[in-house]
Scaffold this active site. Structure first.
Site, PDB file in Angstrom:
ATOM      1  N   ASP A  69     101.790  14.328  48.814  1.00  0.00           N
ATOM      2  CA  ASP A  69     101.987  15.658  49.400  1.00  0.00           C
ATOM      3  C   ASP A  69     103.465  15.857  49.669  1.00  0.00           C
ATOM      4  O   ASP A  69     104.032  16.905  49.386  1.00  0.00           O
ATOM      5  CB  ASP A  69     101.152  15.795  50.680  1.00  0.00           C
ATOM      6  CG  ASP A  69      99.686  15.965  50.328  1.00  0.00           C
ATOM      7  OD1 ASP A  69      98.972  14.950  50.216  1.00  0.00           O
ATOM      8  OD2 ASP A  69      99.266  17.129  50.113  1.00  0.00           O
ATOM      9  N   CYS A  89      91.669   9.870  47.175  1.00  0.00           N
ATOM     10  CA  CYS A  89      91.612  11.324  47.264  1.00  0.00           C
ATOM     11  C   CYS A  89      91.471  11.941  45.868  1.00  0.00           C
ATOM     12  O   CYS A  89      90.826  11.344  44.987  1.00  0.00           O
ATOM     13  CB  CYS A  89      92.822  11.873  48.031  1.00  0.00           C
ATOM     14  SG  CYS A  89      92.569  13.571  48.569  1.00  0.00           S
ATOM     15  N   LYS A 126      97.160  11.825  51.530  1.00  0.00           N
ATOM     16  CA  LYS A 126      95.863  11.911  52.198  1.00  0.00           C
ATOM     17  C   LYS A 126      95.614  10.732  53.137  1.00  0.00           C
ATOM     18  O   LYS A 126      95.905   9.583  52.779  1.00  0.00           O
ATOM     19  CB  LYS A 126      94.769  11.953  51.130  1.00  0.00           C
ATOM     20  CG  LYS A 126      93.366  12.188  51.622  1.00  0.00           C
ATOM     21  CD  LYS A 126      93.209  13.408  52.498  1.00  0.00           C
ATOM     22  CE  LYS A 126      93.841  14.623  51.876  1.00  0.00           C
ATOM     23  NZ  LYS A 126      93.770  15.853  52.652  1.00  0.00           N
ATOM     24  N   ARG A 153      93.424  23.606  46.741  1.00  0.00           N
ATOM     25  CA  ARG A 153      93.966  22.417  47.400  1.00  0.00           C
ATOM     26  C   ARG A 153      94.655  21.537  46.375  1.00  0.00           C
ATOM     27  O   ARG A 153      94.529  21.738  45.184  1.00  0.00           O
ATOM     28  CB  ARG A 153      92.860  21.649  48.123  1.00  0.00           C
ATOM     29  CG  ARG A 153      91.604  21.346  47.287  1.00  0.00           C
ATOM     30  CD  ARG A 153      90.917  20.089  47.706  1.00  0.00           C
ATOM     31  NE  ARG A 153      91.823  18.970  47.530  1.00  0.00           N
ATOM     32  CZ  ARG A 153      92.038  18.363  46.359  1.00  0.00           C
ATOM     33  NH1 ARG A 153      91.434  18.774  45.273  1.00  0.00           N
ATOM     34  NH2 ARG A 153      92.857  17.350  46.286  1.00  0.00           N
ATOM     35  N   GLY A 154      95.352  20.534  46.910  1.00  0.00           N
ATOM     36  CA  GLY A 154      96.187  19.687  46.038  1.00  0.00           C
ATOM     37  C   GLY A 154      97.608  20.199  46.150  1.00  0.00           C
ATOM     38  O   GLY A 154      97.843  21.406  45.985  1.00  0.00           O
ATOM     39  N   ALA A 155      98.555  19.308  46.413  1.00  0.00           N
ATOM     40  CA  ALA A 155      99.919  19.766  46.717  1.00  0.00           C
ATOM     41  C   ALA A 155     100.528  20.574  45.570  1.00  0.00           C
ATOM     42  O   ALA A 155     101.232  21.564  45.800  1.00  0.00           O
ATOM     43  CB  ALA A 155     100.801  18.552  47.042  1.00  0.00           C
ATOM     44  N   GLY A 156     100.237  20.183  44.355  1.00  0.00           N
ATOM     45  CA  GLY A 156     100.802  20.922  43.215  1.00  0.00           C
ATOM     46  C   GLY A 156     100.180  22.306  43.097  1.00  0.00           C
ATOM     47  O   GLY A 156     100.862  23.320  42.938  1.00  0.00           O
TER      48      GLY A 156
HETATM   49  P1  RI2 Z   1      98.216  16.720  43.386  1.00  0.00           P
HETATM   50  C1  RI2 Z   1      96.076  16.383  48.204  1.00  0.00           C
HETATM   51  O1  RI2 Z   1      95.945  16.896  49.505  1.00  0.00           O
HETATM   52  C2  RI2 Z   1      95.928  14.867  48.223  1.00  0.00           C
HETATM   53  O2  RI2 Z   1      96.555  14.277  49.362  1.00  0.00           O
HETATM   54  C3  RI2 Z   1      96.667  14.519  46.946  1.00  0.00           C
HETATM   55  O3  RI2 Z   1      97.023  13.154  46.853  1.00  0.00           O
HETATM   56  C4  RI2 Z   1      97.883  15.429  47.076  1.00  0.00           C
HETATM   57  O4  RI2 Z   1      97.392  16.640  47.657  1.00  0.00           O
HETATM   58  C5  RI2 Z   1      98.578  15.704  45.775  1.00  0.00           C
HETATM   59  O5  RI2 Z   1      97.690  16.389  44.913  1.00  0.00           O
HETATM   60  P2  RI2 Z   1      94.744  17.969  49.839  1.00  0.00           P
HETATM   61  O6  RI2 Z   1      95.229  19.282  49.287  1.00  0.00           O
HETATM   62  O7  RI2 Z   1      99.390  17.669  43.524  1.00  0.00           O
HETATM   63  O8  RI2 Z   1      93.492  17.461  49.187  1.00  0.00           O
HETATM   64  O9  RI2 Z   1      98.597  15.407  42.766  1.00  0.00           O
HETATM   65  O10 RI2 Z   1      94.667  17.962  51.351  1.00  0.00           O
HETATM   66  O11 RI2 Z   1      96.995  17.354  42.751  1.00  0.00           O
END
Ligand code: RI2
Length: 309
Positions: free
Chosen positions: A196, A127, A207, A18-21
């Protein structure tokens, strides 16, 4: 469907990745690995199989445009390749290049964003954004004395990941429940959140709860900083497309039998923060106001962006 592709899509869908990156890098890597292990030799068959594989990856989570941009960066050029070998080698090279560029972008944002943090600042984050956390940790590495409030970020409670990340980095950290945001905001100087998706008008999709954090910050005159790589900018929103806000299963919010059958549960996992609540968007190509996003998007994505209309 190929095991590499289906396993990656499942990991992203179930938020094991998880995390957009991270999901963007996972999608690019999966396609590169799929190409490297591809056993056919027909260019047309390879193109068709890659298209199907990319659809499976893209269907895993609908909101983060980083996944879409990562997949398209990896697949660019296969339509013009003249042989199977050239197409395969292009996918492998592009996938690896996207991951390298992405990791370098996160490091650049940490260096640039840390300059917005002053010694003695009190920060808030929401988040679990690896990019926002990278900025905060870089400021601490530079010797700045800061305190951070991290929200729990229900229902997934990614805030628990965040307080572990920050604590390991030696940061003075306090966990708060989401409902405490406005009460605590009067103590906060600056907010740092991730992204995201960022639309062409500079709105932030992040989030659920981010918009409330930004509104409370605006009321308390705390600076709102969005930490985002430019591959989280959504070119399709330039031409009127809207961003799908993912809704997830009610089991993330309530336990079985906890509420009556006839009670619905609405579980959107992202929300939209209007540009007016955002002071700075901190990217690998510099810090900008939300109003600058359109121009930077065109520059970063190039003239082909207009083919999306
Ligand atoms: P990075 C996450 O979504 C959060 O919303 C966070 O702010 C965003 O992705 C970007 O994350 P989720 O995957 O790329 O937890 O900065 O639903 O790590």
């Amino acid at each position: 469907m190929n095991q590499i592709i289906s396993a990656t899509a499942s990991d992203i869908r179930d938020m094991r990745v998880r995390g957009a990156g991270r999901i963007a890098r996972a999608g690019a890597t999966a396609l590169a690995d799929y190409a490297a292990s591809y056993e056919g030799r027909s260019l047309e068959e390879f193109r068709n199989d890659l298209r199907k594989a990319s659809e499976v990856i893209l269907g895993s989570r609908p909101t983060a445009v980083s996944l879409w941009n990562g997949v398209h960066y990896t697949l660019r050029g296969i339509s013009s390749a003249e042989t199977f070998e050239a197409a395969r080698d292009s996918v492998i090279a592009n996938g690896k290049e996207f991951v390298t560029n992405s990791e370098q972008a996160v490091q650049r944002i940490a260096r640039i964003g840390a300059k917005r943090i002053k010694d003695g600042d009190v920060l808030m984050t929401h988040c679990n954004s690896s990019v926002a956390i990278g900025v905060i940790l870089e400021a601490v590495r530079q010797g700045k004395d800061i305190k951070v409030y991290a929200t729990e970020s229900r229902p997934w409670r990614q805030g628990i990941l965040t307080v572990n990340d920050l604590s390991k980095g030696g940061v003075d950290t306090t966990l708060i429940i989401d409902s405490a945001v406005r009460s605590v905001m009067s103590r906060v100087d600056r907010v740092f959140v991730g992204a995201d998706t960022i639309t062409s008008s500079g709105s932030l999709i992040n989030k659920i709860g981010t918009s409330q954090v930004a509104m409370a910050a605006n009321e308390a005159r705390a600076e709102v900083n969005v930490c985002s790589e430019t591959y989280k900018f959504s070119p399709k929103t330039m031409f009127g497309d809207t961003v799908t806000i993912e809704e997830r299963d009610i089991s993330e919010v309530v336990r079985p039998g906890e509420i009556p059958e006839n009670v619905r549960v609405f579980n959107p996992v992202f929300d939209t923060t209007p540009a007016k609540y955002i002071d700075n968007i901190i990217t690998e190509v510099g810090i900008m106001s939300p109003g600058a996003v359109y121009g930077v998007m065109v520059k970063q994505f190039g003239e082909s962006i207009f083919d999306l209309e």
